[in-house]
Design an enzyme around this catalytic site. Structure first.
Site, PDB file in Angstrom:
ATOM      1  N   SER A  64       7.812   3.556   5.063  1.00 34.71           N
ATOM      2  CA  SER A  64       8.982   3.638   4.291  1.00 34.71           C
ATOM      3  C   SER A  64       8.874   3.426   2.900  1.00 34.71           C
ATOM      4  O   SER A  64       7.979   3.975   2.237  1.00 34.71           O
ATOM      5  CB  SER A  64       9.840   2.389   4.809  1.00 34.71           C
ATOM      6  OG  SER A  64      11.300   2.820   4.286  1.00 34.71           O
ATOM      7  N   HIS A  67       4.719  -7.624  -0.539  1.00 33.46           N
ATOM      8  CA  HIS A  67       4.526  -8.876  -0.809  1.00 33.46           C
ATOM      9  C   HIS A  67       5.162  -8.884  -2.391  1.00 33.46           C
ATOM     10  O   HIS A  67       5.718  -7.749  -2.763  1.00 33.46           O
ATOM     11  CB  HIS A  67       3.076  -8.960  -1.105  1.00 33.46           C
ATOM     12  CG  HIS A  67       2.389  -8.907   0.292  1.00 33.46           C
ATOM     13  ND1 HIS A  67       1.873 -10.137   0.591  1.00 33.46           N
ATOM     14  CD2 HIS A  67       2.025  -8.225   0.949  1.00 33.46           C
ATOM     15  CE1 HIS A  67       1.020  -9.878   1.960  1.00 33.46           C
ATOM     16  NE2 HIS A  67       1.221  -8.527   2.216  1.00 33.46           N
ATOM     17  N   ASP A  89       0.914  -1.207   0.132  1.00 35.03           N
ATOM     18  CA  ASP A  89       0.170   0.037   0.020  1.00 35.03           C
ATOM     19  C   ASP A  89       0.784   1.215   0.018  1.00 35.03           C
ATOM     20  O   ASP A  89       2.028   1.388   0.538  1.00 35.03           O
ATOM     21  CB  ASP A  89      -0.863  -0.022   1.135  1.00 35.03           C
ATOM     22  CG  ASP A  89      -1.967  -1.066   1.303  1.00 35.03           C
ATOM     23  OD1 ASP A  89      -1.917  -1.786   0.216  1.00 35.03           O
ATOM     24  OD2 ASP A  89      -2.800  -1.039   2.002  1.00 35.03           O
TER      25      ASP A  89
END
EC number: 4.1.1.65
Length: 427
Positions: free
Chosen positions: A379, A268, A210
């Site tokens: 980050s 992911h 995200d």
């Protein structure tokens, strides 16, 4: 009596002699440090060295008087500006400035001695950024974030943080009071069906996290955009310069995703991806939000990062997890022994070693959407990959994305037909 007066006069004149010797010695020292060109003949028929030495001796009285007047005026100005204790404040300030300049000089010296491995364009800016956003401050913040909170206080504290930070509490997998500290809340997992794989085709690239797309495009040189208007060295960032395996059909592309504090902090696999090499490069923990990246180059190539290099359908792929301010922790599922933002380590851009782990015999095999690792408090993820010339982007800089959403690909979207194809685990 006259002899006594003559003796007294001679005695009073003696203190002036050392002053003359000091000025002569200083003049000799200054002239002896002049460049060889200064020994050339001047228009007066003597060397510039000798001429300078004689001029200093001739005007030594004026130099001393001017120095005294300057110190007196400076003392008056400092006293008028800062009060009676101004001279002491000024002394402390000048001492601190001298120490700071000494460290600045030594920092630049180290950068030069290590051949500037990070290819930093402005070492001076980096030095002062380190003073403001040091690794120690990130570790302190991390320690505060990991302080256990009393169960009775967790719910109101977390709900306040969620409302201020824009965190969607409806998608969190477990009740708020089950998270022992703020750090655990930011590393939260999500409920099933909260994220889906938009395109399950092997020719497309899914968002690994995200966040917000801050930059994307083709790699046309060794320096790549970290955000529009600022660049970093790709060779220093990855530890190598990636090469296109099939230049006639493919080209190198990149995309930068910035995770905000409100975002889901796990990342992911963006595609079916085999990892052959993992590199851990120690570095800084400088901020990585867009307005900061616009002002300073080379943030990505000096920040702490974990580089996972391997291959996907069209050639090479590098997935890089970049640490940021207050985010020294990067965790990789398949390497639980990996530790980032450790104490007493030599940073890569200051001559430190690269921790390299190879898996050539048994590479890590990731399927699209498979869990890779996690951050703490937001980050950046950077993808650098090989793709065909007809690869098209579905996103633009500044656009928000979610895990599993298609970033780009070749051809139309291939939708999932079954529940198993569409969902992936967030555990």
């Amino acid at each position: 009596m006259r002899s006594y007066l003559r003796f007294s006069d001679r005695h009073r004149q003696r203190p002036t002699r050392p002053r003359k010797r000091v000025i002569c010695s200083s003049a000799h020292f200054i002239c002896s440090r002049m460049s060889p060109a200064a020994t050339a003949q001047s228009p007066f028929g003597i060397s510039l060295h000798s001429l300078s030495f004689r001029l200093l001796l001739i005007f030594r009285g004026s130099i001393v008087a001017m120095s005294r007047r300057f110190v007196y005026k400076l003392d008056q100005a400092v006293t008028a500006a800062l009060g009676p204790n101004g001279r002491y404040i000024a002394m402390v300030g000048m001492t601190a400035s001298a120490v700071l300049l000494t460290f600045h000089y030594k920092f630049r010296e180290v950068i030069a001695a290590t051949d500037n491995v990070a290819e930093i364009q402005s070492p001076s800016k980096l030095f002062y950024l380190r003073l403001l956003f040091g690794r120690t401050r990130s570790r302190i913040t991390g320690s505060v974030m990991n302080i256990n909170i009393m169960p009775a206080l967790r719910d109101p504290i977390y709900r306040t943080l969620a409302s201020v930070g824009g965190i969607d509490t409806e998608e969190i997998r477990y009740p708020l009071r089950s998270y022992k500290c703020i750090g655990h809340l930011f590393a939260r997992t999500l409920k099933d069906k909260e994220r889906e794989i938009e395109d399950i085709g092997t020719q497309s690239l899914a968002s690994p996290a995200d966040g917000v797309v801050t930059a994307l495009g083709d790699v046309s040189s060794e320096r790549v955009e970290q955000v529009k208007g600022a660049t970093y060295s790709l060779r220093a960032f990855l530890g190598l310069m990636p090469k296109v395996t099939n230049p006639e059909k493919n080209t190198l592309k990149f995309v930068v995703l910035h995770l905000k504090p409100k975002n889901y902090h796990h990342f992911h696999a963006p595609a079916k991806f085999d990892v052959n090499v993992l590199r851990h490069m120690t570095g800084e923990t400088l901020p990585v939000f867009s307005s900061f990246l616009k002002r300073f180059n080379d943030i990505f190539s000096v920040n702490e990062r974990v580089v996972m290099s391997g291959n996907w359908k069209y050639g090479c792929m590098h997935m890089v997890a970049v640490a940021a301010y207050n985010v020294g922790n990067i965790r990789i599922d398949k390497e639980p022994s990996l530790r980032t933002n450790e104490l007493r380590v030599v940073l890569r851009h200051l001559g430190g070693d690269v921790e390299t782990r190879t898996y050539s015999r048994q590479p890590f095999e990731y399927s699209v959407g498979q869990h890779v690792g996690e951050f703490r408090l937001g980050s950046t993820i950077v993808l650098i990959f090989e793709a065909p010339h007809n690869f098209t982007w579905d996103m633009k800089p500044g656009q928000e994305v979610r895990v599993g959403q298609r970033l780009g690909g070749v051809g139309p979207i291939r939708r999932a037909q079954t529940e198993d194809e569409r969902l992936f685990a967030f555990y």
